[in-house]
Scaffold this motif. Structure first.
Motif, PDB file in Angstrom:
ATOM      1  N   UNK A   1      44.244  65.564  42.359  1.00 43.03           N
ATOM      2  CA  UNK A   1      45.063  64.521  42.979  1.00 43.03           C
ATOM      3  C   UNK A   1      44.724  64.410  44.462  1.00 43.03           C
ATOM      4  N   UNK A   2      45.085  63.258  45.037  1.00 39.81           N
ATOM      5  CA  UNK A   2      44.875  63.086  46.472  1.00 39.81           C
ATOM      6  C   UNK A   2      46.131  63.521  47.222  1.00 39.81           C
ATOM      7  N   UNK A   3      46.092  63.477  48.536  1.00 41.74           N
ATOM      8  CA  UNK A   3      47.203  63.958  49.347  1.00 41.74           C
ATOM      9  C   UNK A   3      48.492  63.166  49.114  1.00 41.74           C
ATOM     10  N   UNK A   4      48.384  61.955  48.625  1.00 38.19           N
ATOM     11  CA  UNK A   4      49.572  61.144  48.342  1.00 38.19           C
ATOM     12  C   UNK A   4      50.152  61.426  46.958  1.00 38.19           C
ATOM     13  N   UNK A   5      49.470  62.281  46.160  1.00 37.79           N
ATOM     14  CA  UNK A   5      49.988  62.667  44.856  1.00 37.79           C
ATOM     15  C   UNK A   5      49.488  61.841  43.692  1.00 37.79           C
ATOM     16  N   UNK A   6      48.463  61.027  43.913  1.00 42.93           N
ATOM     17  CA  UNK A   6      47.923  60.208  42.835  1.00 42.93           C
ATOM     18  C   UNK A   6      46.701  60.870  42.228  1.00 42.93           C
ATOM     19  N   UNK A   7      46.534  60.711  40.905  1.00 42.97           N
ATOM     20  CA  UNK A   7      45.372  61.249  40.216  1.00 42.97           C
ATOM     21  C   UNK A   7      44.101  60.657  40.818  1.00 42.97           C
ATOM     22  N   UNK A   8      43.072  61.487  40.884  1.00 38.95           N
ATOM     23  CA  UNK A   8      41.799  61.052  41.417  1.00 38.95           C
ATOM     24  C   UNK A   8      40.697  61.882  40.767  1.00 38.95           C
ATOM     25  N   UNK A   9      39.479  61.552  41.074  1.00 39.89           N
ATOM     26  CA  UNK A   9      38.349  62.352  40.606  1.00 39.89           C
ATOM     27  C   UNK A   9      38.175  63.549  41.527  1.00 39.89           C
ATOM     28  N   UNK A  10      37.526  64.567  41.019  1.00 37.57           N
ATOM     29  CA  UNK A  10      37.229  65.749  41.835  1.00 37.57           C
ATOM     30  C   UNK A  10      36.302  65.323  42.972  1.00 37.57           C
ATOM     31  N   UNK A  11      36.729  65.596  44.200  1.00 38.61           N
ATOM     32  CA  UNK A  11      35.928  65.278  45.378  1.00 38.61           C
ATOM     33  C   UNK A  11      36.380  66.183  46.510  1.00 38.61           C
ATOM     34  N   UNK A  12      35.754  66.045  47.656  1.00 40.89           N
ATOM     35  CA  UNK A  12      36.154  66.894  48.785  1.00 40.89           C
ATOM     36  C   UNK A  12      37.540  66.538  49.313  1.00 40.89           C
ATOM     37  N   UNK A  13      38.054  65.347  48.981  1.00 38.95           N
ATOM     38  CA  UNK A  13      39.395  64.938  49.419  1.00 38.95           C
ATOM     39  C   UNK A  13      40.454  65.123  48.329  1.00 38.95           C
ATOM     40  N   UNK A  14      40.080  65.801  47.240  1.00 38.34           N
ATOM     41  CA  UNK A  14      41.001  65.995  46.128  1.00 38.34           C
ATOM     42  C   UNK A  14      41.502  67.440  46.097  1.00 38.34           C
ATOM     43  N   UNK A  15      42.682  67.606  45.530  1.00 39.68           N
ATOM     44  CA  UNK A  15      43.285  68.927  45.414  1.00 39.68           C
ATOM     45  C   UNK A  15      43.505  69.258  43.938  1.00 39.68           C
TER      46      UNK A  15
END
Length: 179
Positions: free
Chosen positions: A130-144
């Motif tokens: 997920x990103x810092x706003x809590x939305x699903x995302x792909x694995x990346x350097x800005x993802x958690x």
């Protein structure tokens, strides 16, 4: 797979209810079918409906294995999860959403095993990014990495050293970023 007695590991399962009597009853029934004596903490989040009486009754009928916390208002999911972690006295706390059904035994033992495989093992469950706003995302350097709390095991002592779960839609976000 070793049983809980062989592992000497303590786990409290937690189901948080908010006006979902039938779903919560199903979650409890399916959980108890496979784990009849594991400590279960039922938290009612200010429902003030028939589900509150059901939870009180279940705890009264099985006080050795079931405990209830009846909140007078809706704390929301994250704060109620924090309440459970602070009131449990076991090494691990397993969260099961009220709309989940348990279909087989051994999953808790597997989750514990996963936390032990890594020196920084803290949580086990469905991992997403997920990103810092809590939305699903792909694995990346800005993802958690984020463990969805639908069915999530937490090492309690590690949790208590981190920021508490919060009220918003991804209640474990800041906690897991810090972990």
């Amino acid at each position: 797979m070793e049983s809980f007695a062989q592992q000497e590991i303590s786990v409290t399962a937690v189901i948080i209810n908010y006006k979902t009597r039938d779903l919560t009853r199903r979650a409890i029934t399916t959980f108890r079918a496979f784990y009849p004596s594991l400590p279960l903490l039922l938290i009612d989040n200010g429902s003030d409906d028939e589900s509150t009486a059901m939870i009180r009754d279940l705890a009264d009928r099985s006080p050795h294995a079931t405990r209830a916390i009846l909140n007078h208002q809706n704390l929301h999911h994250g704060p109620a999860m924090d309440q459970a972690l602070r009131s449990a006295d076991t090494s691990y706390v397993l969260f099961i959403d009220s709309d989940c059904e348990i279909t087989r035994e051994g999953f808790i033992e597997r989750m514990i095993s996963l936390t032990k495989e890594y020196s920084n093992g803290y949580a086990a469950g469905k991992r997403v990014w997920i990103n810092r706003r809590g939305f699903d995302t792909d694995k990346s350097e800005n993802a958690y990495e984020y463990i969805r709390p639908i069915c999530m095991l937490i090492q309690r002592e590690r949790y208590l050293m981190l920021p508490p779960f919060e009220r918003h839609g991804t209640p474990c976000l800041q906690n897991m970023i810090e972990a």
